[in-house]
Design a protein around this motif. Structure first.
Motif, PDB file in Angstrom:
ATOM      1  N   ASP A 127       0.847  -1.198   0.000  1.00 33.29           N
ATOM      2  CA  ASP A 127       0.000   0.000   0.000  1.00 33.29           C
ATOM      3  C   ASP A 127       0.877   1.242   0.000  1.00 33.29           C
ATOM      4  N   ALA A 128       0.433   2.260  -0.719  1.00 32.45           N
ATOM      5  CA  ALA A 128       1.162   3.526  -0.752  1.00 32.45           C
ATOM      6  C   ALA A 128       0.996   4.260   0.578  1.00 32.45           C
ATOM      7  N   VAL A 129       2.088   4.767   1.099  1.00 29.71           N
ATOM      8  CA  VAL A 129       2.035   5.516   2.351  1.00 29.71           C
ATOM      9  C   VAL A 129       1.166   6.759   2.190  1.00 29.71           C
ATOM     10  N   ASP A 130       1.221   7.394   1.030  1.00 27.19           N
ATOM     11  CA  ASP A 130       0.389   8.572   0.768  1.00 27.19           C
ATOM     12  C   ASP A 130      -1.098   8.270   0.930  1.00 27.19           C
ATOM     13  N   ASP A 131      -1.511   7.049   0.555  1.00 32.49           N
ATOM     14  CA  ASP A 131      -2.926   6.683   0.666  1.00 32.49           C
ATOM     15  C   ASP A 131      -3.310   6.407   2.119  1.00 32.49           C
ATOM     16  N   LEU A 132      -2.385   5.837   2.889  1.00 36.61           N
ATOM     17  CA  LEU A 132      -2.676   5.506   4.277  1.00 36.61           C
ATOM     18  C   LEU A 132      -2.586   6.728   5.188  1.00 36.61           C
ATOM     19  N   LEU A 133      -1.753   7.690   4.805  1.00 31.19           N
ATOM     20  CA  LEU A 133      -1.548   8.899   5.616  1.00 31.19           C
ATOM     21  C   LEU A 133      -1.757  10.137   4.742  1.00 31.19           C
TER      22      LEU A 133
END
Length: 377
Positions: A112-118
């Motif tokens: 998962d992309a960190v940008d999507d999670l945070l």
């Protein structure tokens, strides 16, 4: 470890080391002989410059605990094997285990992309392509906040208790361009593990400390392990020292605020460290599939010991085969935990000194002690 070895210019405390404690008694003549040899080697590590040292040596059902030197040079207090200490980056193994449990629960994915999670935490476009796996593997390319000298400025002016917040440290990191495209090479970064802890909080809705206690500390009975948010250490503990000055003398740096948080703020004991890594590596915390992911490694390029980085753990090439585990270096402290692939053999070796203070010859003695304990069969 790199950021910690750029040590601090501060007021000094002159101290003198006292003789080491005697060896512990054991069950048989054979084991006593071997244990005395280990005690002599541990005493040699103190003679090589460490204020104090402690060793947990486990082979099958036989566990030996030894100590030498001083926990506190001013009071002349001997080191005990039950003393707490700052375990530094061993915290990363705890953080990674929590993230991997959330992957196991299908609450997020390693890719998962960190940008999507945070959303909104990383400046727009800054962390493009960085995934959870990159954070845990030390190949995100995100700048390590500890490599910015501003982080140490308060301590260099004498304010050991200066409390950086995780967000302030991330803001400092994000002022620097990424060092390389994610996934292309190794670079040790506490920034990545602060973001990993943010992901834990975003996914669970709980504080990182809550998840740490609920998922690892309480289930494993780690009564002497914590992630402090003050500069103090609870309970009886070893003081940590660095050499500074001309001529160099020991400076007590024990109460430096543990600003690395989920990347290096752990306080523990040799027994708790051994318990955690045995549980992690024998599969009690993670499924076989997640264990395989955790133990998929890349080459480590900044270590004197041949090693590779998995997801929150390292593997080392030793004289007697592969060891898994993690090192921890907080200012004034160094600890390694090595455990064999079958988890039958385990060594935890801690000194209350910094590698740069020990110097090359002293670290050679440390590394020899580590291998000597781990490889005796």
């Amino acid at each position: 470890m790199n950021r910690i070895n750029r040590l601090l210019a501060m007021s000094l405390i002159l101290a003198v080391a006292l003789p080491a404690e005697p060896a512990l008694a054991t069950d048989s003549a054979v084991s006593v002989r071997g244990d005395r040899e280990l005690q002599a080697a541990l005493d040699g590590l103190v003679a090589a410059g460490a204020p104090g040292a402690m060793l947990l040596d486990r082979h099958g059902r036989h566990t030996l605990r030894l100590s030498s030197g001083l926990a506190d040079q001013v009071e002349g207090r001997p080191m005990r094997v039950t003393d707490r200490f700052r375990a530094g980056s061993q915290m990363k193994s705890f953080t990674a285990a929590i993230v991997l449990q959330l992957v196991q629960e299908r609450r997020l994915g390693l890719d998962d992309a960190v940008d999507d999670l945070l959303p909104g935490v990383i400046p727009h476009g800054y962390g493009a392509g960085v995934t959870v796996r990159h954070l845990l593997q030390h190949n995100s390319g995100l700048f390590n906040f500890g490599d910015d000298p501003r982080v140490f400025e308060p301590a260099m002016s004498g304010d050991l208790g200066y409390a950086w917040t995780p967000q302030q440290l991330l803001d400092i990191a994000f002022e620097h361009e990424p060092l390389f495209p994610p996934g292309t090479r190794f670079y040790y970064s506490d920034t990545s593990y602060v973001l990993a802890a943010y992901i834990v909080e975003a996914v669970t809705g709980h504080s990182f400390d809550h998840e740490l206690r609920a998922r690892i500390i309480r289930p494993l009975g780690l009564r002497d392990t914590s992630l402090p948010t003050t500069a103090t250490i609870a309970g009886r503990h070893a003081h940590g020292y660095v050499l500074f000055g001309d001529p160099p003398v020991d400076f007590d740096i024990t109460y430096l605020y543990p600003f690395s948080w989920a990347g290096g703020g752990l306080t523990s004991t040799v027994d708790d460290s051994a318990t955690f890594f045995q549980a992690l590596l024998d599969g009690r915390l993670l499924s076989p599939a997640l264990m395989r992911a955790m133990k998929t490694t890349i080459e480590v390029t900044d270590s004197d010991l041949p090693s590779r980085s998995g997801l929150g753990v390292y593997s080392w090439t030793t004289p007697c085969g592969t060891a898994w585990g993690k090192s921890g270096n907080a200012p004034g402290y160094l600890v390694y935990t090595w455990i064999s692939p079958d988890t039958r053999h385990e060594t935890v070796l801690m000194i209350n000194d910094d590698p740069r203070s020990m110097g090359g010859p002293g670290m050679a003695v440390y590394n020899d002690m580590l291998a000597r304990s781990f490889c005796r069969r």
